[in-house]
Design a protein around this motif. Structure first.
Motif, short mmCIF file in Angstrom:
data_model
loop_
_atom_site.label_atom_id
_atom_site.label_comp_id
_atom_site.label_asym_id
_atom_site.label_seq_id
_atom_site.Cartn_x
_atom_site.Cartn_y
_atom_site.Cartn_z
N VAL A 1 0.84 -1.20 0.00
CA VAL A 1 0.00 0.00 0.00
C VAL A 1 0.87 1.25 0.00
N ARG A 2 1.82 1.32 0.94
CA ARG A 2 2.68 2.51 1.01
C ARG A 2 3.54 2.64 -0.24
N SER A 3 3.98 1.52 -0.77
CA SER A 3 4.76 1.56 -2.01
C SER A 3 3.96 2.20 -3.14
N LYS A 4 2.71 1.79 -3.27
CA LYS A 4 1.86 2.36 -4.33
C LYS A 4 1.66 3.86 -4.11
N THR B 1 1.53 3.37 -11.98
CA THR B 1 1.09 2.17 -11.29
C THR B 1 -0.42 2.08 -11.42
N ALA B 2 -0.95 0.88 -11.41
CA ALA B 2 -2.38 0.67 -11.64
C ALA B 2 -3.22 1.29 -10.53
N ALA B 3 -4.45 1.70 -10.89
CA ALA B 3 -5.39 2.24 -9.90
C ALA B 3 -5.64 1.20 -8.81
N PHE B 4 -5.91 1.67 -7.59
CA PHE B 4 -6.07 0.73 -6.48
C PHE B 4 -6.91 1.35 -5.37
N SER B 5 -7.33 0.49 -4.47
CA SER B 5 -7.96 0.92 -3.22
C SER B 5 -7.45 0.01 -2.12
N VAL B 6 -7.68 0.42 -0.88
CA VAL B 6 -7.23 -0.35 0.27
C VAL B 6 -8.43 -0.72 1.12
N LEU C 1 14.79 1.46 -11.55
CA LEU C 1 15.74 2.11 -10.65
C LEU C 1 15.07 3.26 -9.90
N LYS C 2 14.23 4.01 -10.58
CA LYS C 2 13.52 5.12 -9.95
C LYS C 2 12.60 4.60 -8.85
N ALA C 3 11.88 3.53 -9.12
CA ALA C 3 10.98 2.94 -8.11
C ALA C 3 11.77 2.39 -6.94
N PHE C 4 12.89 1.75 -7.22
CA PHE C 4 13.75 1.15 -6.20
C PHE C 4 14.24 2.23 -5.23
N LYS C 5 14.70 3.34 -5.79
CA LYS C 5 15.20 4.42 -4.96
C LYS C 5 14.07 5.16 -4.25
N ALA C 6 12.89 5.21 -4.87
CA ALA C 6 11.77 5.93 -4.28
C ALA C 6 11.33 5.33 -2.95
N THR C 7 11.38 4.01 -2.84
CA THR C 7 10.99 3.36 -1.58
C THR C 7 12.14 3.32 -0.57
N GLY C 8 13.29 3.83 -0.96
CA GLY C 8 14.44 3.81 -0.05
C GLY C 8 15.22 2.52 -0.10
N ALA C 9 14.91 1.64 -1.06
CA ALA C 9 15.64 0.38 -1.18
C ALA C 9 17.08 0.65 -1.59
N GLY D 1 -0.07 -0.66 -23.92
CA GLY D 1 1.36 -0.46 -24.04
C GLY D 1 1.99 0.38 -22.95
N HIS D 2 1.19 0.76 -21.93
CA HIS D 2 1.72 1.57 -20.83
C HIS D 2 2.31 0.67 -19.75
N TRP D 3 3.40 1.13 -19.16
CA TRP D 3 4.05 0.37 -18.09
C TRP D 3 3.44 0.71 -16.74
N GLN D 4 3.27 -0.32 -15.91
CA GLN D 4 2.70 -0.16 -14.58
C GLN D 4 3.59 -0.87 -13.56
N LEU D 5 4.09 -0.11 -12.58
CA LEU D 5 4.93 -0.70 -11.53
C LEU D 5 4.07 -1.53 -10.57
N LEU D 6 4.55 -2.71 -10.23
CA LEU D 6 3.86 -3.56 -9.27
C LEU D 6 4.45 -3.41 -7.87
N GLU D 7 5.74 -3.75 -7.73
CA GLU D 7 6.33 -3.71 -6.40
C GLU D 7 7.85 -3.78 -6.45
N VAL D 8 8.44 -3.46 -5.31
CA VAL D 8 9.89 -3.57 -5.11
C VAL D 8 10.14 -4.69 -4.12
N ASN D 9 11.06 -5.59 -4.46
CA ASN D 9 11.41 -6.71 -3.59
C ASN D 9 12.84 -6.51 -3.08
#
Length: 317
Positions: A111-114, A124-129, A252-260, A274-282
């Motif tokens: 959730v916080r990653s999104k 990143t894809a639309a979402f709810s919690v 790389l941008k997503a990785f750094k954004a979460t502080g990884a 054709g659009h890219w959507q980030l899922l998660e950082v592991n």
């Protein structure tokens, strides 16, 4: 610290005991056991004096009594990948591989990653919690319609696709939420992405060759990852040079954004438009000989033992 200084320190580290922490109590224990054994073998081949330690019933203070000053974290999921272990090790003055407390905690929390992705203008894809407390009053049909009529349900703090399910009807969404709440009190409901899935491994500030995962199953679930013989992995991934460069930069941008930091893996998909959507950082991805990070490293020219040594080198500050 210069590279030569790090190499000198790495040489000294090989004279000491390097513990590989694996197993643990999370829902990803079985995967962690395999990762830990593979990592230990790779480190031994690289010249390290390795001790495999299953943390399931072991107090971390045992590391101090055994004079262990550095560990390779091979624990997936809760307790190993979420910042808890990292904080405990820091309090014991034991250095470790991978992301720090904040980077681990934020990356593990879907959730916080999104929310961070959105704040940093990362697609990143639309979402709810949905929380367990809200569930009894939730209008599941309205929830489903608001996200396009088909969704992916994910426990907020699990990995390896544990507890995940597709839902394209109110009844399925209700059942998927009930299942997910068995793992977590917070559940991410994400708009369905209809398209291919890719992953990009990260080593330091470098993105390794992207991998395209292909499965006949509805999505890349636990069975597709660890049990199926029909899952295909394409590396090179088949994208144009320009497109692959784009998703490497995005990862790389997503990785750094979460502080990884240090090393990890970023998962993303390309939707039907054709659009890219980030899922998660592991931050502690699977590390068996056939896992995704070693596959990408091999294409990059790194053997498994060279890969794990590089990860240790990255953790030396």
């Amino acid at each position: 610290m210069s590279i030569s200084q790090k190499i000198t320190q790495l040489t000294e580290l090989k004279k000491e005991t390097l513990a590989v922490l694996y197993g643990g109590n999370s829902a990803e224990r079985d995967v962690s056991l395999k990762s830990g054994k593979a990592i230990a073998q790779g480190l031994e081949q690289a010249g390290f004096n390795v001790r495999l330690i299953d943390t399931k019933d072991m107090p971390l203070t045992t590391l101090v009594s055994q004079n262990i000053k550095h560990v390779f974290i091979a624990l997936h999921g809760r307790g190993g990948e979420d910042g808890c272990l990292q904080g405990a090790l820091e309090s014991l003055d034991i250095s470790y591989t991978g992301s720090n407390v904040l980077g681990s905690a934020l990356s593990m929390d879907k959730v916080r990653s999104k929310q961070i992705f959105k704040a940093c203008d990362i697609p990143t894809a639309a979402f709810s919690v949905v929380t367990k407390a809200e569930f009894c009053e939730l209008d599941v049909e309205q929830q489903l319609n608001a996200l396009g009529g088909k969704v992916m349900v994910k426990p907020a703090h699990e990995g390896s696709s544990i507890g995940m399910a597709m839902a394209d009807s109110p009844a399925k969404l209700h059942n998927a939420l009930v299942e997910a709440f068995g793992f977590d009190g917070d559940v991410l409901v994400e708009a369905w992405i209809d398209g291919p899935e890719y992953t990009v491994a990260i080593l330091g500030d470098e993105a390794l060759p992207a991998i395209h995962m292909e499965t006949p199953r509805e999505f890349y679930d636990y069975e597709a990852k660890y049990q199926s013989t029909s899952t295909q992995y394409h590396c090179p991934c088949g994208l144009s040079e320009k497109e692959e460069a784009y998703i490497k930069a995005l990862s790389l941008k997503a990785f750094k954004a979460t502080g990884a930091s240090g090393w990890g893996r970023v998962d993303l998909m390309q939707d039907s438009e054709g659009h890219w959507q980030l899922l998660e950082v592991n931050t502690v991805p699977g590390m068996t000989q056939t896992s995704l990070v070693p596959k990408a490293a091999k294409v990059q020219g790194l053997t498994f033992s060279e890969l794990v040594e590089r990860i240790v080198l990255l953790s030396i500050s």
